[in-house]
Write a protein that holds these residues in place. Structure first.
Motif, PDB file in Angstrom:
ATOM      1  N   ALA A 112      -5.827   3.334  -7.077  1.00  0.00           N
ATOM      2  CA  ALA A 112      -5.016   3.424  -5.655  1.00  0.00           C
ATOM      3  C   ALA A 112      -5.228   2.525  -4.650  1.00  0.00           C
ATOM      4  O   ALA A 112      -4.733   2.119  -3.052  1.00  0.00           O
ATOM      5  CB  ALA A 112      -3.327   4.586  -5.327  1.00  0.00           C
ATOM      6  N   ALA A 154       5.966  -1.049  -3.473  1.00  0.00           N
ATOM      7  CA  ALA A 154       5.851  -1.693  -4.276  1.00  0.00           C
ATOM      8  C   ALA A 154       4.545  -2.013  -4.837  1.00  0.00           C
ATOM      9  O   ALA A 154       3.933  -0.989  -4.382  1.00  0.00           O
ATOM     10  CB  ALA A 154       5.824  -3.557  -3.109  1.00  0.00           C
ATOM     11  N   PHE A 155       4.619  -3.169  -6.101  1.00  0.00           N
ATOM     12  CA  PHE A 155       2.904  -2.805  -6.798  1.00  0.00           C
ATOM     13  C   PHE A 155       1.659  -2.898  -5.921  1.00  0.00           C
ATOM     14  O   PHE A 155       1.845  -2.726  -4.960  1.00  0.00           O
ATOM     15  CB  PHE A 155       3.200  -3.207  -7.822  1.00  0.00           C
ATOM     16  N   PRO A 156       0.959  -1.899  -6.735  1.00  0.00           N
ATOM     17  CA  PRO A 156      -0.612  -1.628  -5.399  1.00  0.00           C
ATOM     18  C   PRO A 156      -1.347  -2.985  -5.781  1.00  0.00           C
ATOM     19  O   PRO A 156      -1.159  -3.741  -6.832  1.00  0.00           O
ATOM     20  CB  PRO A 156      -0.974  -0.222  -6.249  1.00  0.00           C
ATOM     21  N   LEU A 157      -2.022  -2.528  -4.799  1.00  0.00           N
ATOM     22  CA  LEU A 157      -2.999  -3.699  -4.466  1.00  0.00           C
ATOM     23  C   LEU A 157      -4.025  -4.190  -5.722  1.00  0.00           C
ATOM     24  O   LEU A 157      -4.887  -5.115  -5.738  1.00  0.00           O
ATOM     25  CB  LEU A 157      -3.732  -3.683  -3.319  1.00  0.00           C
ATOM     26  N   LYS A 195       1.114   6.659  -6.291  1.00  0.00           N
ATOM     27  CA  LYS A 195       1.754   7.468  -4.994  1.00  0.00           C
ATOM     28  C   LYS A 195       2.686   8.794  -5.330  1.00  0.00           C
ATOM     29  O   LYS A 195       3.658   8.594  -6.550  1.00  0.00           O
ATOM     30  CB  LYS A 195       2.524   6.136  -4.064  1.00  0.00           C
ATOM     31  N   PRO A 196       2.703   9.707  -5.093  1.00  0.00           N
ATOM     32  CA  PRO A 196       3.876  10.590  -5.074  1.00  0.00           C
ATOM     33  C   PRO A 196       5.435  10.122  -5.636  1.00  0.00           C
ATOM     34  O   PRO A 196       5.555  10.639  -6.652  1.00  0.00           O
ATOM     35  CB  PRO A 196       3.839  11.066  -3.753  1.00  0.00           C
ATOM     36  N   ALA A 197       5.485   9.497  -5.009  1.00  0.00           N
ATOM     37  CA  ALA A 197       7.141   9.335  -4.617  1.00  0.00           C
ATOM     38  C   ALA A 197       7.531   8.085  -6.115  1.00  0.00           C
ATOM     39  O   ALA A 197       9.170   7.747  -5.976  1.00  0.00           O
ATOM     40  CB  ALA A 197       8.458   9.580  -3.876  1.00  0.00           C
ATOM     41  N   GLU A 198       6.645   7.743  -6.277  1.00  0.00           N
ATOM     42  CA  GLU A 198       7.513   6.728  -7.433  1.00  0.00           C
ATOM     43  C   GLU A 198       7.444   6.990  -8.146  1.00  0.00           C
ATOM     44  O   GLU A 198       6.382   6.956  -9.315  1.00  0.00           O
ATOM     45  CB  GLU A 198       5.966   5.601  -6.995  1.00  0.00           C
ATOM     46  N   PRO A 236       0.078   3.770 -11.094  1.00  0.00           N
ATOM     47  CA  PRO A 236       1.014   3.559  -9.442  1.00  0.00           C
ATOM     48  C   PRO A 236       0.240   5.221  -9.050  1.00  0.00           C
ATOM     49  O   PRO A 236       0.898   5.579 -10.052  1.00  0.00           O
ATOM     50  CB  PRO A 236       1.913   3.103  -9.013  1.00  0.00           C
ATOM     51  N   TYR A 242      -2.814  11.088  -1.891  1.00  0.00           N
ATOM     52  CA  TYR A 242      -1.692  11.049  -2.400  1.00  0.00           C
ATOM     53  C   TYR A 242      -1.087  12.092  -3.509  1.00  0.00           C
ATOM     54  O   TYR A 242      -0.563  11.953  -4.208  1.00  0.00           O
ATOM     55  CB  TYR A 242      -2.291   9.727  -3.854  1.00  0.00           C
ATOM     56  N   ASN A 256       0.807  -1.436  -0.106  1.00  0.00           N
ATOM     57  CA  ASN A 256       0.288   0.109  -0.396  1.00  0.00           C
ATOM     58  C   ASN A 256       0.743   0.783   0.422  1.00  0.00           C
ATOM     59  O   ASN A 256       0.505   2.244   0.691  1.00  0.00           O
ATOM     60  CB  ASN A 256      -0.573  -0.429   0.926  1.00  0.00           C
ATOM     61  N   SER A 257       2.192   0.993  -0.585  1.00  0.00           N
ATOM     62  CA  SER A 257       3.430   2.249  -0.327  1.00  0.00           C
ATOM     63  C   SER A 257       3.613   2.209  -1.782  1.00  0.00           C
ATOM     64  O   SER A 257       3.682   1.518  -2.869  1.00  0.00           O
ATOM     65  CB  SER A 257       4.061   1.644   0.410  1.00  0.00           C
ATOM     66  N   PRO A 258       4.483   2.931  -2.168  1.00  0.00           N
ATOM     67  CA  PRO A 258       5.491   3.301  -3.289  1.00  0.00           C
ATOM     68  C   PRO A 258       6.309   1.825  -3.555  1.00  0.00           C
ATOM     69  O   PRO A 258       6.759   1.711  -4.792  1.00  0.00           O
ATOM     70  CB  PRO A 258       6.783   4.633  -4.144  1.00  0.00           C
ATOM     71  N   LYS A 283       6.490   2.618 -13.239  1.00  0.00           N
ATOM     72  CA  LYS A 283       7.474   1.317 -14.469  1.00  0.00           C
ATOM     73  C   LYS A 283       6.939   1.034 -15.086  1.00  0.00           C
ATOM     74  O   LYS A 283       7.904   1.006 -14.921  1.00  0.00           O
ATOM     75  CB  LYS A 283       6.450   0.344 -12.552  1.00  0.00           C
ATOM     76  N   LYS A 337       9.227  -7.602 -14.102  1.00  0.00           N
ATOM     77  CA  LYS A 337       7.981  -6.081 -14.454  1.00  0.00           C
ATOM     78  C   LYS A 337       7.365  -7.193 -15.468  1.00  0.00           C
ATOM     79  O   LYS A 337       8.453  -6.699 -16.434  1.00  0.00           O
ATOM     80  CB  LYS A 337       8.770  -5.075 -14.531  1.00  0.00           C
ATOM     81  N   CYS A 394      -8.127   1.986  -2.579  1.00  0.00           N
ATOM     82  CA  CYS A 394      -9.438   1.301  -2.813  1.00  0.00           C
ATOM     83  C   CYS A 394     -10.187   1.868  -1.748  1.00  0.00           C
ATOM     84  O   CYS A 394     -11.560   2.055  -2.396  1.00  0.00           O
ATOM     85  CB  CYS A 394      -8.687  -0.160  -2.042  1.00  0.00           C
TER      86      CYS A 394
END
Lengths: 107, 240
Positions: B225, A95-98, B57-60, B55, B126, A91-93, B63, B45, B227
């Motif tokens: 992201a 790893a890949f999301p759910l 999330k701000p810092a990601e 995805p 996010y 649930n974080s950057p 991919k 991947k 849920c």
């Protein structure tokens, strides 16, 4: 004499291979009726892949109790931040999301 | 005599074995560390489909490192509506990772970072702009159409409960109100959703691929992201 060394050599090879052994894949299938209703195959957890990145205490026992069957994992709980969906994990950057279902629910 | 010999043999072998097992453990640890360190990269991947929701999330870093081809066919559910200047799906919320948000921004037109930083537009968990809140709080009041003659259709307040197929995952309460605030009926009906209860057999995997809700969510609307932003109504009796 030679026989002694031979036995020792074989024993050494066999015993040192213990160090290479890793835990295999864990399949979460205790909620199989619910999974069938949702049309999803059970999730497969690659323990060995995680062993490469993390130490035992990163997950055990805070996130997962280290005993088979002791963790009541459901997708709902993952979505709420427990188990796989922990705040440092999926649930974080990091790893890949759910919502990428097919990464775990491997057909 | 034979017994004596084997005892002597063992008493020399055992310490040697223990020593070598120790070496074996140490060596295997070194090897697995070396193996884990080298490809920190996309060894695992799988190929990213263009419609895969980014995805958010701000810092990601995004991919799918490959460039997404800019297919802009409105009938194709995999078409990409919003690319950043690096050719990847935009919407990570962190311009440092994704580059300038569009060609317009690159050319100097676009959100002024000071305006964004001044917190005029509300943000969600996010770091992305929460447009629904901006609309509800009347921070923005866009025109209903570019065509001055077109009549404004009022928003329709109808919540649809979409049941999750599993026993545990909460049900989704779909709010027509905020969607019809932005969109006309024809945008979704009947091309994306058949306007009849029970007629759309949706799956989360399909949504993540860009069908149904994923036509917009993950592209122009907020990504999938979070849920619990949609799965808001818990199942009543949790079955074991």
């Amino acid at each position: 004499m030679i026989r002694g060394w031979l036995v020792a050599g074989v024993l050494v090879l066999v015993l040192s291979s213990i160090g290479f052994a890793k835990l295999g894949n864990i399949i979460f299938d205790d909620k199989i009726e619910s999974l069938k209703k949702a049309g999803m195959p059970p999730a497969v957890f690659p323990h060995a892949k995680h062993e490469d990145i993390y130490k035992c205490e990163d997950c055990h026992p805070n996130i997962f109790k280290d005993k088979r069957g002791a963790n009541d994992v459901t997708m709902h709980k993952n979505m709420n931040g427990e188990f796989c969906g922990a705040a440092e994990c999926h649930n974080s950057p990091k790893a890949f999301p759910l919502y990428m279902c097919n990464k775990c629910h491997i057909k | 005599m034979k017994k004596c010999r084997s005892i002597k043999f063992l008493s020399r072998m055992i310490p040697l074995i223990i020593f070598t097992v120790f070496i074996g453990f140490a060596a295997s640890k070194l090897i697995s560390q070396a193996l884990a360190a080298e490809p920190a990269k996309p060894a695992a991947k799988p190929t990213a489909k263009p419609a895969e929701a980014p995805p958010a999330k701000p810092a990601e870093p995004t991919k799918p490192a490959e460039k997404v081809s800019p297919v802009l066919d409105p009938k194709d559910p995999k078409s990409v509506l919003y690319l950043d200047t690096k050719g990847k799906l935009a919407g990570t919320g962190d311009p440092a990772k994704s580059g300038p948000a569009s060609e317009a921004v690159k050319a100097g037109q676009g959100w002024h970072p000071a305006a964004l930083a001044a917190q005029i537009l509300p943000k969600d968990r996010y770091g992305l702009i929460n447009w629904a809140k901006a609309a509800k709080d009347n921070i923005i009041t866009p025109r209903h159409s570019l065509d001055p003659k077109e009549e404004e259709m009022p928003a329709m307040d109808m919540d649809v409960v979409i049941e999750a197929k599993s026993d545990f995952v909460s049900d989704v309460v779909y709010p027509h109100y905020i969607h019809t605030w932005w969109l006309k009926c024809e945008v979704c009906h009947p091309a994306i959703f058949l306007p009849a209860k029970g007629q759309n057999n949706m799956t989360m995997a399909g949504i993540a691929e860009g069908k149904w809700c994923g036509r917009c969510h993950g592209k122009i609307a907020f990504p999938l992201a979070d849920c619990n932003r949609c799965h808001t109504q818990p199942k009543r009796a949790v079955k074991k």
